[in-house]
Design an enzyme around this catalytic site. Sequence first.
Site, PDB file in Angstrom:
ATOM      1  N   ASN A  66       3.374  -1.458   6.414  1.00  0.00           N
ATOM      2  CA  ASN A  66       3.914  -0.890   5.177  1.00  0.00           C
ATOM      3  C   ASN A  66       2.887   0.112   4.664  1.00  0.00           C
ATOM      4  OD1 ASN A  66       4.821  -0.321   2.611  1.00  0.00           O
ATOM      5  ND2 ASN A  66       4.459  -2.380   1.790  1.00  0.00           N
ATOM      6  N   TRP A  67       3.228   1.380   4.789  1.00  0.00           N
ATOM      7  CA  TRP A  67       2.262   2.422   4.424  1.00  0.00           C
ATOM      8  C   TRP A  67       2.177   2.643   2.909  1.00  0.00           C
ATOM      9  CZ3 TRP A  67       3.400   6.915   8.458  1.00  0.00           C
ATOM     10  CH2 TRP A  67       2.963   6.486   9.715  1.00  0.00           C
ATOM     11  N   LYS A  68       3.081   2.033   2.158  1.00  0.00           N
ATOM     12  CA  LYS A  68       3.086   2.226   0.697  1.00  0.00           C
ATOM     13  C   LYS A  68       3.076   3.740   0.408  1.00  0.00           C
ATOM     14  CE  LYS A  68       1.050  -2.311   0.337  1.00  0.00           C
ATOM     15  NZ  LYS A  68       0.211  -3.261  -0.358  1.00  0.00           N
TER      16      LYS A  68
ATOM     17  N   GLU B  44       4.342 -12.962   1.275  1.00  0.00           N
ATOM     18  CA  GLU B  44       3.167 -12.189   0.873  1.00  0.00           C
ATOM     19  C   GLU B  44       2.655 -12.723  -0.464  1.00  0.00           C
ATOM     20  OE1 GLU B  44       3.133  -8.062   2.895  1.00  0.00           O
ATOM     21  OE2 GLU B  44       4.245  -7.884   1.042  1.00  0.00           O
TER      22      GLU B  44
ATOM     23  N   GLY C  42      -3.985  -6.545  -0.824  1.00  0.00           N
ATOM     24  CA  GLY C  42      -4.932  -5.495  -1.182  1.00  0.00           C
ATOM     25  C   GLY C  42      -6.228  -6.019  -1.781  1.00  0.00           C
TER      26      GLY C  42
ATOM     27  N   HIS D 117       9.458  -6.160  -2.416  1.00  0.00           N
ATOM     28  CA  HIS D 117       7.998  -6.182  -2.224  1.00  0.00           C
ATOM     29  C   HIS D 117       7.324  -6.495  -3.563  1.00  0.00           C
ATOM     30  CE1 HIS D 117       3.902  -4.803  -1.606  1.00  0.00           C
ATOM     31  NE2 HIS D 117       4.114  -5.080  -0.328  1.00  0.00           N
TER      32      HIS D 117
ATOM     33  N   GLU E  73       4.921  -5.250  -5.089  1.00  0.00           N
ATOM     34  CA  GLU E  73       4.645  -4.096  -5.969  1.00  0.00           C
ATOM     35  C   GLU E  73       5.924  -3.638  -6.659  1.00  0.00           C
ATOM     36  OE1 GLU E  73       2.584  -1.906  -2.929  1.00  0.00           O
ATOM     37  OE2 GLU E  73       1.079  -3.491  -3.002  1.00  0.00           O
TER      38      GLU E  73
ATOM     39  N   SER F 158      -3.715  -8.724   3.239  1.00  0.00           N
ATOM     40  CA  SER F 158      -5.041  -8.502   3.815  1.00  0.00           C
ATOM     41  C   SER F 158      -5.134  -8.856   5.305  1.00  0.00           C
ATOM     42  CB  SER F 158      -6.107  -9.253   3.007  1.00  0.00           C
ATOM     43  OG  SER F 158      -6.133  -8.767   1.673  1.00  0.00           O
TER      44      SER F 158
ATOM     45  N   GLY G 220      -0.563  -3.921   5.239  1.00  0.00           N
ATOM     46  CA  GLY G 220      -0.658  -2.780   4.341  1.00  0.00           C
ATOM     47  C   GLY G 220      -1.780  -1.850   4.776  1.00  0.00           C
TER      48      GLY G 220
HETATM   49  P1  13P Z   1      -2.576  -5.315   2.416  1.00  0.00           P
HETATM   50  O1  13P Z   1      -2.509  -5.576   3.899  1.00  0.00           O
HETATM   51  O2  13P Z   1      -3.203  -3.999   2.077  1.00  0.00           O
HETATM   52  O3  13P Z   1      -3.167  -6.484   1.686  1.00  0.00           O
HETATM   53  O4  13P Z   1      -1.055  -5.182   1.893  1.00  0.00           O
HETATM   54  C1  13P Z   1      -0.129  -6.162   2.241  1.00  0.00           C
HETATM   55  C2  13P Z   1       1.229  -5.698   1.867  1.00  0.00           C
HETATM   56  O5  13P Z   1       1.560  -5.581   0.704  1.00  0.00           O
HETATM   57  C3  13P Z   1       2.156  -5.341   2.943  1.00  0.00           C
HETATM   58  O6  13P Z   1       3.448  -5.164   2.468  1.00  0.00           O
END
Ligand code: 13P
Length: 254
Positions: free
Chosen positions: A9-11, A171, A177, A99, A101, A217, A238
């Site tokens: 997931n590149w956000k 998650e 993150g 998600h 976020e 993470s 992420g």
């Molecule tokens: P990170 O791997 O940066 O913790 O993010 C996880 C995530 O939200 C994937 O959707």
Amino acid sequence: MRPKVIAGNWKMHHGPSATRRFFSRFFSEFSPRFEGAEPTILIFPPAISLPAAAESRGGRPEIGLGIQNIHWESKGALTGEHSASMALAAGARFALVGHSERRHVFGETDAQVELKVAAAIRESLTPVVCVGETLDERRGGQVEEVIVRQLDAALLGVPEGAKKPILVAYEPVWAIGTGETATTDDVAEAHGILRRRLTEVRSDGFAQGVAILYGGSVKPGNAADLLAVADVDGVLVGAASLDPESFARIAESG
Ligand code: 13P
């Protein structure tokens, strides 16, 4: 045996040019094997980079593309939104829904998650439903209550007899993150809860067809241990998915 799914997931990272660069370096680092009917490497770029990702991916069926969020309406006066059918036309076959976020930064509710799951399936996108508790909820002993509530809401959007099942991503919000990874015991427990709930609400056959991914993470150094946990069918990565070398190392762990 469900094949392991490695998803990135590149956000809000990697516009079209960076997307093209990512794929050319990823393919020089890693040659995905393709053994099943479904892609096992999934990439969720920003929506604006989907056409560049689709072009760079070429005809490789092992790589699936997805959109990070959809609106449940198919069109309308909804500035800034994308429908499932638009995502499909731009090359997506998957959609992240719920998600953390989206839930915590943009206030997405369980009821909206249900609508988005239904819209994705209606337009032939496979939803990847994200669930997970906050740190306060974990400290309050509410992990099961929260993730079951979020899963149940999403399942309301899945019609009986839907041909392609959903994917689920556990998650924990406190692990996203932050560099904090859930312990393998925490992950096994949460994935077990989700698998049992899928069986209770639908059937054992349905539950066995659902890949449950872990996210939070994940990096090259911990991916193999997480992928070895019972009921972990893949990872949703992420930050470590932005770099082609590190994503390739994680994909090799699968
Ligand atoms: P990170 O791997 O940066 O913790 O993010 C996880 C995530 O939200 C994937 O959707």
